[in-house]
Scaffold this active site. Structure first.
Site, PDB file in Angstrom:
ATOM      1  N   HIS A 100       0.874  -1.183   0.000  1.00  0.00           N
ATOM      2  CA  HIS A 100       0.000   0.000   0.000  1.00  0.00           C
ATOM      3  C   HIS A 100       0.909   1.231   0.000  1.00  0.00           C
ATOM      4  CE1 HIS A 100      -2.799   2.942   1.821  1.00  0.00           C
ATOM      5  NE2 HIS A 100      -3.790   2.107   1.562  1.00  0.00           N
ATOM      6  N   ASP A 144       3.363  -3.678   8.025  1.00  0.00           N
ATOM      7  CA  ASP A 144       2.097  -2.991   7.816  1.00  0.00           C
ATOM      8  C   ASP A 144       1.001  -4.017   8.076  1.00  0.00           C
ATOM      9  OD1 ASP A 144      -0.292  -2.178   6.746  1.00  0.00           O
ATOM     10  OD2 ASP A 144       0.556  -1.417   4.876  1.00  0.00           O
ATOM     11  N   GLN A 147      -4.223  -4.872   7.299  1.00  0.00           N
ATOM     12  CA  GLN A 147      -5.185  -5.913   6.914  1.00  0.00           C
ATOM     13  C   GLN A 147      -4.883  -7.236   7.610  1.00  0.00           C
ATOM     14  OE1 GLN A 147      -7.738  -5.178   4.917  1.00  0.00           O
ATOM     15  NE2 GLN A 147      -7.055  -3.198   4.171  1.00  0.00           N
ATOM     16  N   LYS A 171     -10.321  -0.617  10.614  1.00  0.00           N
ATOM     17  CA  LYS A 171     -10.457  -1.788   9.732  1.00  0.00           C
ATOM     18  C   LYS A 171     -10.997  -2.989  10.503  1.00  0.00           C
ATOM     19  CE  LYS A 171      -7.478  -0.071   6.425  1.00  0.00           C
ATOM     20  NZ  LYS A 171      -7.950   0.449   5.164  1.00  0.00           N
ATOM     21  N   CYS A 182      -4.742   2.268  -3.665  1.00  0.00           N
ATOM     22  CA  CYS A 182      -3.481   2.777  -3.076  1.00  0.00           C
ATOM     23  C   CYS A 182      -2.356   1.776  -3.264  1.00  0.00           C
ATOM     24  CB  CYS A 182      -3.634   3.127  -1.597  1.00  0.00           C
ATOM     25  SG  CYS A 182      -4.766   4.451  -1.292  1.00  0.00           S
TER      26      CYS A 182
END
Ligand code: PLP
Length: 426
Positions: free
Chosen positions: A141, A218, A221, A244, A384
């Site tokens: 991303h 990251d 998710q 999220k 993104c």
């Protein structure tokens, strides 16, 4: 959904026992799902962008503002005491959620983006120098690319990329070539938002540590769909976003190893993050406050904590099992639609709750517009992740993303909508 627990860090034996999972009961707990859009019952398939919020989280936010609203830490009065207790309690919940030993290792941020920027600035500017290398992947991303580009531009470091194969998986055979004594950081997503690819973070961390590079994950998710254990994964920093995973927008967290956080300079200056302020210089508060300048997002943190309680109560193993079944069905159904091409790993074990696809010559924006008219909310665009799109030679995909409140009926509504798209563009 389809993340294997071992890939995400906590093995199946260590997971809590699955509870009975009743999708209808879960769905009833999300007020925003019960509405019509364009005259049709809403089907929300855009949770990878932001999830819907259960009543328990909305109640926690209301309760805070109706009863306990006060600034944290500084006040010697009842409301401030309550507010501080809830705020710091939420930090403990988020720490527990990702397997961190110590809540002081959890820094509140606005989200994953700010968490990654914090590491790039506060660790990067002091430790990355000209000629050093930062290893990223093409799957990232923009939040896990641009902060490192800025750091590289400021320091003279060089960015190197792990490439993707034709299923959007990292080509890890290249890792030995990419990791050298000049590698300072490996910044990698746990799960791709654009394709749903689940990355073997633990293996990457082991390889990176052999060359003494730090591993920044990251987890926007990742922490959403399964138990994450940062110690088991063996990473150095893990970034996540509350919104999220059923929490409010505007609040996320950075987990970092205590020794690293202690050695780092503050990210921003202001109130809350100081110990003593003099005319020319100041000293810093203890962790985690050293990195939390100004009044924090108190309600956001409390809502994030309530989201952790909510998901923990259902049980991530139950949620995972439901999502896996749903993904199996969704992938099968979407792949069967005429002229559809699905991007991402073939194997469910490597594929999180996202289906990214194109349909013949239909522009993904048109697909999304037609589906919206049917009450079905998906996302269309580059997500993104422009490097991913470039890898596949496309400008955009349509993306349906699933969460605990989705059902097979939602998939059926999506497929019915795609046949309308096919009828128009076929
Ligand atoms: N990384 C990934 C993989 C994401 O999916 C997102 C959001 O979509 C981000 C980073 C950025 O998260 P936020 O906008 O909450 O900071």
């Amino acid at each position: 959904m389809a993340i294997s627990t071992s890939t995400l860090g906590r093995d199946a034996q260590g997971a809590s026992m699955a509870k009975a999972f009743d999708p209808a009961r879960i769905r009833a707990q999300f007020p925003a799902l019960h509405q019509e859009v364009n005259g049709k019952p809403l089907i929300y398939l855009d949770s990878a962008a932001t999830s819907q919020k259960p009543q328990a989280v909305l109640d926690a936010l209301d309760h805070y503002y109706e009863h306990d609203n006060a600034n944290v830490h500084r006040g010697i009065h009842e409301l401030s005491r309550r507010s501080t207790e809830a705020f710091e309690g939420a930090r403990g919940k988020v720490a527990g959620w990702i397997g961190a030993d110590d809540p002081a290792e959890v820094i509140w941020t606005r989200g994953t983006t700010e968490a990654l920027n914090l590491v790039a600035s506060a660790w990067g500017l002091d430790n990355v120098h000209e000629g050093d290398e930062i290893v990223l992947s093409v799957l990232e991303h923009h939040s896990n690319i641009v902060p490192w580009q800025l750091l590289a531009q400021r320091t003279g470091a060089r960015l190197r990329y792990i490439e993707l194969d034709d299923q959007g998986r990292l080509i890890l055979d290249d890792l030995p070539k990419l990791l050298t004594e000049r590698t300072k950081i490996v910044a990698i997503s746990h799960v791709s938002n654009a394709l749903g690819t689940v990355n073997p973070v633990k293996d990457i961390a082991t390889a990176a540590h052999e060359v003494d590079a730090l591993v920044v994950v990251d987890g926007a998710q990742g922490a959403v769909h399964a138990d994450v254990d940062v110690r088991e994964l063996g990473v150095d920093f893990y970034a996540l976003s509350g919104h999220k995973m059923c929490g409010p927008t505007g609040c996320g967290a950075l987990w970092g190893r205590r020794d690293l956080l202690e050695a780092m300079s503050p990210y921003q200056g202001g109130g809350e993050m100081i110990h003593v302020v003099g005319r020319d210089e100041s000293t810093w508060a203890e962790l985690p406050h050293k990195f939390e300048a100004g009044t924090p997002n108190i309600a956001g943190a409390i809502g994030f904590g309530a989201a952790v309680d909510y998901l923990s109560d259902i049980g991530m193993d139950a949620i995972q099992a439901h999502e896996r079944q749903l993904m199996e069905y969704a992938l099968e159904q979407i792949r069967a639609v005429d002229a559809v091409r699905v991007y991402g790993p073939d194997s469910l074990d490597e594929h999180s709750a996202v289906v990214s696809f194109t349909l013949g010559d239909a522009h993904p924006h048109d697909i999304s517009t037609i589906l919206d008219a049917e009450g079905v909310a998906i996302r269309a665009g580059h997500h993104c992740a422009q490097l991913v799109m470039k890898h596949f030679g496309i400008a955009a995909t349509a993306r349906a993303s699933f969460y605990l409140y989705n059902t097979k009926d939602d998939v059926d509504r999506l497929i019915a909508g795609l046949s309308t798209v096919g009828g128009i563009f076929g």
